[in-house]
Scaffold this active site. Sequence first.
Site, PDB file in Angstrom:
ATOM      1  N   LYS A  81       0.821  -1.206   0.000  1.00 27.21           N
ATOM      2  CA  LYS A  81       0.000   0.000   0.000  1.00 27.21           C
ATOM      3  C   LYS A  81       0.866   1.273   0.000  1.00 27.21           C
ATOM      4  CE  LYS A  81      -4.148  -2.141   0.994  1.00 27.21           C
ATOM      5  NZ  LYS A  81      -3.688  -3.495   0.750  1.00 27.21           N
TER       6      LYS A  81
HETATM    7  C1  LIG Z   1      -4.136  -4.588   0.059  1.00 24.73           C
HETATM    8  C2  LIG Z   1      -3.321  -5.829  -0.015  1.00 24.73           C
HETATM    9  C3  LIG Z   1      -3.555  -6.828  -1.002  1.00 24.73           C
HETATM   10  C4  LIG Z   1      -4.697  -6.732  -1.999  1.00 24.73           C
HETATM   11  O1  LIG Z   1      -4.481  -5.756  -2.992  1.00 24.73           O
HETATM   12  P1  LIG Z   1      -5.701  -5.211  -3.857  1.00 24.73           P
HETATM   13  O2  LIG Z   1      -5.161  -4.076  -4.632  1.00 24.73           O
HETATM   14  O3  LIG Z   1      -6.747  -4.792  -2.872  1.00 24.73           O
HETATM   15  O4  LIG Z   1      -6.155  -6.335  -4.729  1.00 24.73           O
HETATM   16  C5  LIG Z   1      -2.718  -7.927  -1.031  1.00 24.73           C
HETATM   17  N1  LIG Z   1      -1.715  -8.073  -0.133  1.00 24.73           N
HETATM   18  C6  LIG Z   1      -1.465  -7.151   0.827  1.00 24.73           C
HETATM   19  C7  LIG Z   1      -0.372  -7.397   1.793  1.00 24.73           C
HETATM   20  C8  LIG Z   1      -2.245  -6.000   0.916  1.00 24.73           C
HETATM   21  O5  LIG Z   1      -1.993  -5.094   1.888  1.00 24.73           O
END
Ligand SMILES: *Cc1c(COP(=O)(O)O)cnc(C)c1O
Length: 500
Positions: free
Chosen positions: A113
């Site tokens: 993120k």
């Molecule tokens: C948010 C997140 C995901 C999922 O990603 P999306 O863009 O919502 O599909 C996968 N792994 C981790 C560690 C995340 O924080």
Amino acid sequence: MQYQSTRGKCKPVPAAEAIKMGIAPDGGLFVPEEIPQLSPGELQDMLPLSYTGRAVRVLEKFLTDFSTAEITRCVESAYRVKKFDAPEIAPVRTLNNGTHVLELWHGPTCAFKDMALQILPHLLTRAAAKTGEQDEIVILVATSGDTGKAALEGFRDVPGTRIIVFYPGRGVSEVQKLQMVTQEGQNVHVFAVDGNFDDTQSGVKSIFGDPQINAQLEQSGFRFSSANSINWGRLVPQVVYYLSAYLDLVRAGKIQAGEPINFVVPTGNFGNILAGYYAAQMGLPINKLICAANENNVLTEFIRTGIYDRNREFRRTISPSMDILVSSNLERLLYEVVGHDPKPVDDWMERLKETGWYDVDPQTRNIIDRLFWSEYATDEETRQTIKETFATCGYLLDTHTAVGKNVYDKYVMATGDKTKTVLVSTASPFKFNASVAQAVLGDEQVAGKSEFELLEVLARASGMPIPAGLKDLDKKPVLHNRTVPPEEMATAVKKALGLK
Ligand SMILES: *Cc1c(COP(=O)(O)O)cnc(C)c1O
């Protein structure tokens, strides 16, 4: 270039306006009117550039109302070695001959993120200034863990912004909680809510929609905005790392320029993998985008059958950031695939809201099937994959990335495809250390140990250093220790902003 809503009920706006608004006024998501193209020559020209140089080239193609100087300033404020503990920002490691790992977790909170939330505040404040916005932007977040901390780190001390985060007092891990309550920064506010995530989220939603608070904010020179993953300003920075990983592999001689490759993406809200779709549509040679899900496998079913059905039991898994039944960003893919016709998209989203499910027509399904493939992994399979990969490759996967690896193994079994492949790694193994330690070391070594003791155990077993963002968290001063009942969240917001 203008951005249009997937529901087609409001007029197109420039990128700055789309980023400032977050969600379109008709409830749809903003997408670019057309996808900018990247010629093989342009891709070749980006080969010698650093991550930031490549990011500027990609962003200026999408954000045509931003100057190159503005984009450069945003990019350079976000992707700095001070914030990321790898000089490459998003390094690509080789697991074995044809399989590589794109590590997206070298930012301050150890999960992917950060790739978007480190730059979003800069894009958002630029966008506000460009659209003549005078007000200070107040970011309001309800978090089940990862997003809140990443947003706090992204917005901390960014001029012209305040950030207020609510997390459920019951429902986040000890590490996640400490990451938030020890948050530094002059413009940050963190509150525990005496309730679960649903209480927290509905509290935030009702504050966003409360005309009285909104009017009071406006009078005092504030304006609410949102940092969640439907904002185009969060999606577009993610396109960059698909291109950058490809170029790194060419530069290292691991693939030929022009050679198609696969990406495997651990998926929840469909934001990350959708950025891969945009990279492919721009002209990056991608063979398959492999959508990896956990037992909340709505997307696997959708990609395989064309039926999206959220009417099922919600499962808590060891890959919690993928525990999602409604993947918001899928709406953007549907809109692209039907050739920017808002009518079917509007119908499908209406059916999803009314009945919890919809099915798409065979033509739409076929187009999706050409580029995407999907499977899911159970928790048991995920643990097994972590253990096996560590034993055979000496590489420690986190639980989300392990879902990806497990699904990739199933893909190879099912298709025999030998195309070189990049596993998109979304979190540091230290972030979900309890599950990872258990998978690698077994129950006995883990039993009775706190999350902090387990960080040490994992560091010793793997020989990897504990990331700075997680280290000594239990020794940092607690700066935010207020808990509010759900009905007092609005009051907490007003107080935090110094309003009556
Ligand atoms: C948010 C997140 C995901 C999922 O990603 P999306 O863009 O919502 O599909 C996968 N792994 C981790 C560690 C995340 O924080």
